[in-house]
Design an enzyme around this catalytic site. Structure first.
Site, PDB file in Angstrom:
ATOM      1  N   HIS A  94      62.088  34.929  13.581  1.00 58.59           N
ATOM      2  CA  HIS A  94      62.253  34.909  15.297  1.00 58.59           C
ATOM      3  C   HIS A  94      61.943  33.579  15.728  1.00 58.59           C
ATOM      4  O   HIS A  94      63.070  33.081  16.313  1.00 58.59           O
ATOM      5  CB  HIS A  94      60.650  35.508  16.261  1.00 58.59           C
ATOM      6  CG  HIS A  94      61.083  36.762  15.971  1.00 58.59           C
ATOM      7  ND1 HIS A  94      60.885  37.557  15.001  1.00 58.59           N
ATOM      8  CD2 HIS A  94      61.615  38.103  16.874  1.00 58.59           C
ATOM      9  CE1 HIS A  94      60.766  39.290  15.188  1.00 58.59           C
ATOM     10  NE2 HIS A  94      61.668  39.228  16.121  1.00 58.59           N
ATOM     11  N   GLU A 109      64.237  50.743  13.639  1.00 54.42           N
ATOM     12  CA  GLU A 109      64.080  49.764  13.006  1.00 54.42           C
ATOM     13  C   GLU A 109      63.601  49.883  11.745  1.00 54.42           C
ATOM     14  O   GLU A 109      63.542  49.037  10.411  1.00 54.42           O
ATOM     15  CB  GLU A 109      63.740  48.786  13.421  1.00 54.42           C
ATOM     16  CG  GLU A 109      64.302  48.046  14.543  1.00 54.42           C
ATOM     17  CD  GLU A 109      63.627  47.268  15.924  1.00 54.42           C
ATOM     18  OE1 GLU A 109      63.817  45.710  15.391  1.00 54.42           O
ATOM     19  OE2 GLU A 109      62.503  47.360  15.978  1.00 54.42           O
ATOM     20  N   ASP A 128      65.126  43.993  11.222  1.00 59.54           N
ATOM     21  CA  ASP A 128      63.942  44.870  10.502  1.00 59.54           C
ATOM     22  C   ASP A 128      64.406  45.830   9.627  1.00 59.54           C
ATOM     23  O   ASP A 128      63.878  46.161   8.314  1.00 59.54           O
ATOM     24  CB  ASP A 128      63.091  45.899  11.603  1.00 59.54           C
ATOM     25  CG  ASP A 128      62.006  44.242  12.230  1.00 59.54           C
ATOM     26  OD1 ASP A 128      61.808  43.321  11.312  1.00 59.54           O
ATOM     27  OD2 ASP A 128      61.739  43.766  13.236  1.00 59.54           O
ATOM     28  N   CYS A 137      71.573  45.812  17.701  1.00 53.64           N
ATOM     29  CA  CYS A 137      71.144  44.107  18.281  1.00 53.64           C
ATOM     30  C   CYS A 137      70.956  43.561  17.292  1.00 53.64           C
ATOM     31  O   CYS A 137      70.194  42.593  17.121  1.00 53.64           O
ATOM     32  CB  CYS A 137      70.309  44.350  19.617  1.00 53.64           C
ATOM     33  SG  CYS A 137      68.841  45.635  19.277  1.00 53.64           S
TER      34      CYS A 137
HETATM   35  C1  PEP Z   1      65.660  43.647  15.186  1.00 53.51           C
HETATM   36  O1  PEP Z   1      64.832  43.869  14.303  1.00 53.51           O
HETATM   37  O2  PEP Z   1      66.909  43.839  14.525  1.00 53.51           O
HETATM   38  C2  PEP Z   1      65.742  43.272  15.791  1.00 53.51           C
HETATM   39  C3  PEP Z   1      66.781  43.225  16.888  1.00 53.51           C
HETATM   40  O3  PEP Z   1      64.841  42.419  16.621  1.00 53.51           O
HETATM   41  P1  PEP Z   1      63.846  41.248  16.109  1.00 53.51           P
HETATM   42  O4  PEP Z   1      64.593  41.179  15.666  1.00 53.51           O
HETATM   43  O5  PEP Z   1      63.297  41.276  17.646  1.00 53.51           O
HETATM   44  O6  PEP Z   1      62.377  41.976  15.700  1.00 53.51           O
HETATM   45 MG    MG Z   2      62.917  43.454  15.460  1.00 48.29          MG
END
Ligand code: PEP
Ligand code: MG
Length: 586
Positions: free
Chosen positions: A192, A434, A458, A505
Site C-alpha cells: 500500500h 482477493e 491480494d 481493480c
Molecule cells: C487488491 O488487493 O488488488 C486491491 C485492489 O486492494 P488493495 O490493494 O487495497 O489491497
Molecule cells: Mg486488496
C-alpha cells in the site's frame, strides 16, 4: 558514485538531496551522520542534557502519581528513572554516538529498540510488558532532544526521503511541498505504500535492502522510479544524462494526456470501461483529467490513515458526498474500510499480530468492530441519496461472511428508514475477489452478490503465497502465473454466466500487457491509478477483442509463469506498440 538496484514502484525521475530517517514505533528519527566539524563529545553532551531533563520530568511525574495512584502504581516511573541511570542502556548510547558518529536521536532510538527486542523475546511476561515502558522512555528522550516525536515529516527544502521502511500512512502524511521522492530498504511492488506513492505522483524505489546503511544524510541522489535505480553521489555525466531523461519523461507524460478525451473502444468497437482507483476524494479531478470514466475503487481506509483521530460519521459522509458530487452521475464504487495487514491496526496495536496478512484485516476487522463498520455504512448510505454509488466489501473469503456484512448493511438501512433519512434502496452491493477461496467458489457467491471486482494485488499474494510487501520474494510475485490467470478466467466466466459484472481493480490491470490479457479473459472494466489510464486507453484503441482472446487462449496453455509472461508481454508489444512508447522501465 554508487548505483543501487531496487524495485521500481512509482515512476518519475528526481534529483535531489537525501535525508535518511528512521522510524521507531511511529516516531520519526533522523539518522544524522556527524560531519567532520562536529565533535561527538558535544553530541554526547546533548544526550546527557536530554537525559537529565527526562529524569527531572519523571521525578515530578512520580511524585504526582504517588499522590494520585499510590506508591505501588507509581513505581513504574521509578523503572523509567532507573533505566536512565543504567549503564547497560547509557553506555551503548554513548558508544553509538562516538564510535558510529551518528546523532544522539538515532543512538537513543537504536539502543532502546535493541533492548525492546530483548524484552519482547523474554519468557517472563513481566519483562515483556517493559517494551511499552522503553517505548515511552524513547518518546520522552527524543522529545527533549529535538522534538522529533512527530507523525508528519517535513524538511527545510526539497528532499528525497530514505528510510528502512514506510507505512502507507507515513507516506500519505508527507509534506508534499518538500518531499520529492522516497526510497526504502524494504517493501514490495503492490504494497500500500507503493500504491500511495503512485497516487501522490511521488517517484519511489523500494526493496533497496541496505541503502540506509550506506547512504549518508545530505548525499546528492538520483531516484529513477522507472528502472528502480538509486544513484548516490552521481558523477557529472550521469547527472547530465538524467537531467535530459527527466525532460523526456515530462514530455512523454504530456503526450499521453492527448488520448484522455478519446473514447475507450477497441478496434472492433467494443467499449472497455477505464476507471480510476483513488485513496482520497480529491484524486477524482486527476482521474477525470486522465480520461477515466469514473471511480472503480475508493480505498476508504485512507480516512483513518491520514488522521490521528478516528473519522466520525460526518467525516465519512462528507468524503463520500464529495465524490458523488465531483463525479456528477459517473460510476463510483466505494469499498468499505480495508484496515489491517500493512494498514493502520498493526502500527497502533499493543500486541501486533504475528501474521497480519492472514489475520484480522478487511471485512473480518469490520465484522469484529461493528460500531466502526456501522458508522461507515450509515455514511455511505446517506451519500447514496445524492447520486450513483456501489458498495463493495474487501477480502471476503466465504459466503457466510458476505451474508453477515450484507445483513448488517440491511439493519443500517432499516434504521435509516425508520429515522426518515433518505438513501438509495437499490444500491448495488458487491465484493472484491482477493482470495483463492472466493475465486473457486465464485458461482456460490454470485447468488448473493451484485458485482465482483478482482483485486489481483491480494489474489496474487494469497494464490502464490508471496507476501506483497516483502522484497525478498518480490521476484516470485507473478500476476501472470497460470494459477492466477486460471482463477481470473473462472471468475470472468461465472460472472458472464450469472450476469454479474466483473471488473479488475488490482495494480496488474495498469500494466498494458496484462490489461490486454484481462480483456481477452472477458473483462470489460479495468480500474487503475489515474496516471495509468492514458497508456491503457492507447492499448484499448490499438487492439481487437479477438486479438486479446487469442492471447488469453495461448497464455492459458503454458505451465510456466516465465513462459506465459514472456509470451503475453511480447504479444502486447506487437499488437499495441503505442501503449508502451516512452516507457522507460524495460
Ligand atoms: C487488491 O488487493 O488488488 C486491491 C485492489 O486492494 P488493495 O490493494 O487495497 O489491497
Ligand atoms: Mg486488496
Amino acid at each position: 558514485m554508487d548505483v543501487i538496484r531496487g524495485i521500481p514502484v512509482s515512476p518519475g525521475v528526481v534529483i535531489g538531496r537525501l535525508a535518511v530517517v528512521d522510524d521507531t514505533r511511529g516516531r520519526w528519527v533522523p539518522r544524522r551522520v556527524l560531519g567532520d566539524d562536529i565533535d561527538p563529545a558535544a553530541e554526547v553532551e546533548r544526550f546527557e542534557a536530554a537525559r537529565e531533563a527526562s529524569i527531572e520530568d519523571l521525578q515530578e511525574i512520580h511524585r504526582e502519581a504517588t499522590e494520585q495512584m499510590g506508591r505501588e502504581a507509581a513505581n513504574v516511573f521509578l523503572f523509567h528513572i532507573g533505566a536512565l541511570n543504567d549503564k547497560a542502556i547509557l553506555d551503548p548510547i554513548r558508544a553509538c554516538i562516538t564510535q558510529e558518529r551518528v546523532g544522539a536521536e538515532f543512538a537513543v532510538a537504536d539502543t532502546l529498540r535493541k533492548w525492546s527486542a530483548k524484552f519482547a523475546a523474554h519468557k517472563d511476561p513481566a519483562f515483556r510488558t517493559k517494551v511499552n515502558d522503553l517505548d515511552d522512555l524513547g518518546t520522552r528522550l527524543l522529545g527533549h532532544l529535538s522534538g522529533a516525536e512527530s507523525g508528519t515529516l517535513s524538511f527545510d527544502g526539497p528532499t528525497i526521503v530514505a528510510s528502512r521502511d514506510l507505512t502507507p500512512s507515513q507516506t500519505a502524511g508527507f509534506d508534499r511541498d518538500t518531499v520529492l521522492a522516497f526510497v526504502t530498504d524494504l517493501g514490495g511492488p503492490t504494497s500500500h505504500t507503493a500504491i500511495v506513492a503512485r497516487a501522490l505522483g511521488l517517484p519511489a524505489v523500494v526493496g533497496l535492502k541496505t541503502l540506509t546503511l550506506t547512504a549518508v544524510d545530505g548525499d546528492t541522489v538520483i531516484v529513477d522510479g522507472h528502472r528502480g535505480t538509486v544513484i548516490l553521489n552521481p558523477d557529472e555525466p550521469t547527472l547530465q544524462r538524467y537531467e535530459a531523461s527527466k525532460k523526456a519523461v515530462e514530455s512523454y507524460r504530456l503526450g499521453l494526456r492527448e488520448v484522455a478525451g478519446l473514447p475507450s473502444v477497441t478496434k472492433d468497437g467494443v467499449g472497455i470501461e477505464l476507471l480510476g482507483n483513488i485513496e482520497f476524494a480529491d484524486e477524482i479531478k486527476t482521474v477525470l483529467e486522465m480520461g477515466g470514466h469514473g471511480v472503480g475503487l475508493y480505498r476508504t481506509e485512507f480516512l483513518y490513515l491520514t488522521n490521528n483521530t478516528e473519522p466520525t460519521e460526518e467525516d465519512h459522509y462528507e468524503a463520500y458526498a464529495a465524490c458523488v458530487k465531483q463525479l456528477d452521475g459517473r460510476p463510483l464504487t466505494i469499498r468499505t474500510v480495508d484496515l489491517g495487514a500493512d494498514k493502520y491496526t498493526q502500527a497502533r496495536a499493543h500486541a501486533p499480530e504475528r501474521n497480519p496478512f492472514l489475520g484480522l484485516r478487511s471485512i473480518r476487522y469490520c465484522l469484529q468492530n461493528l460500531p466502526l463498520f456501522i458508522t461507515q455504512l450509515r455514511a455511505l448510505l446517506r451519500a447514496s441519496a445524492h447520486g450513483p454509488m456501489k458498495i463493495m466489501f474487501p477480502l471476503v473469503s466465504s459466503v457466510h461472511e458476505f451474508r453477515q456484512a450484507k445483513h448488517i448493511l440491511n439493519d443500517v438501512m432499516e434504521d435509516l428508514h425508520e429515522a426518515g433519512i433518505p438513501f438509495d434502496e437499490s444500491v448495488a452491493v458487491g465484493m472484491m475477489v482477493e482470495t483463492p477461496a472466493a475465486a473457486v467458489m465464485i458461482d456460490a457467491f454470485a447468488r448473493d452478490v451484485d458485482f465482483f471486482s478482482i483485486g489481483t494485488n491480494d489474489l496474487v499474494q494469497y494464490t502464490l503465497a508471496v507476501d506483497r510487501t516483502n522484497e525478498r520474494v518480490a521476484h516470485l510475485y507473478q500476476p501472470l502465473h497460470p494459477a492466477v490467470v486460471k482463477l481470473i478466467r473462472d471468475v470472468s466466466r461465472a460472472g458472464r454466466r450469472r450476469e454479474r459484472p466483473v471488473s479488475c481493480c488490482g495494480e496488474a490491470a495498469a500494466d498494458p500487457a496484462i490489461a490486454h490479457l484481462l480483456i481477452g479473459l472477458g473483462l470489460r472494466t479495468l480500474s487503475v491509478t489515474a496516471s495509468s489510464i492514458p497508456p491503457l486507453k492507447r492499448l484499448v484503441r490499438a487492439v481487437t477483442v479477438a486479438d486479446c482472446e487469442r492471447t488469453a487462449r495461448e497464455a492459458l496453455s503454458f505451465d510456466s509463469e516465465i513462459e506465459a509472461a514472456a509470451y503475453v508481454r511480447d504479444r502486447a508489444r506487437r499488437l499495441a506498440p503505442e501503449a508502451f512508447e516512452g516507457r522507460l522501465e524495460d
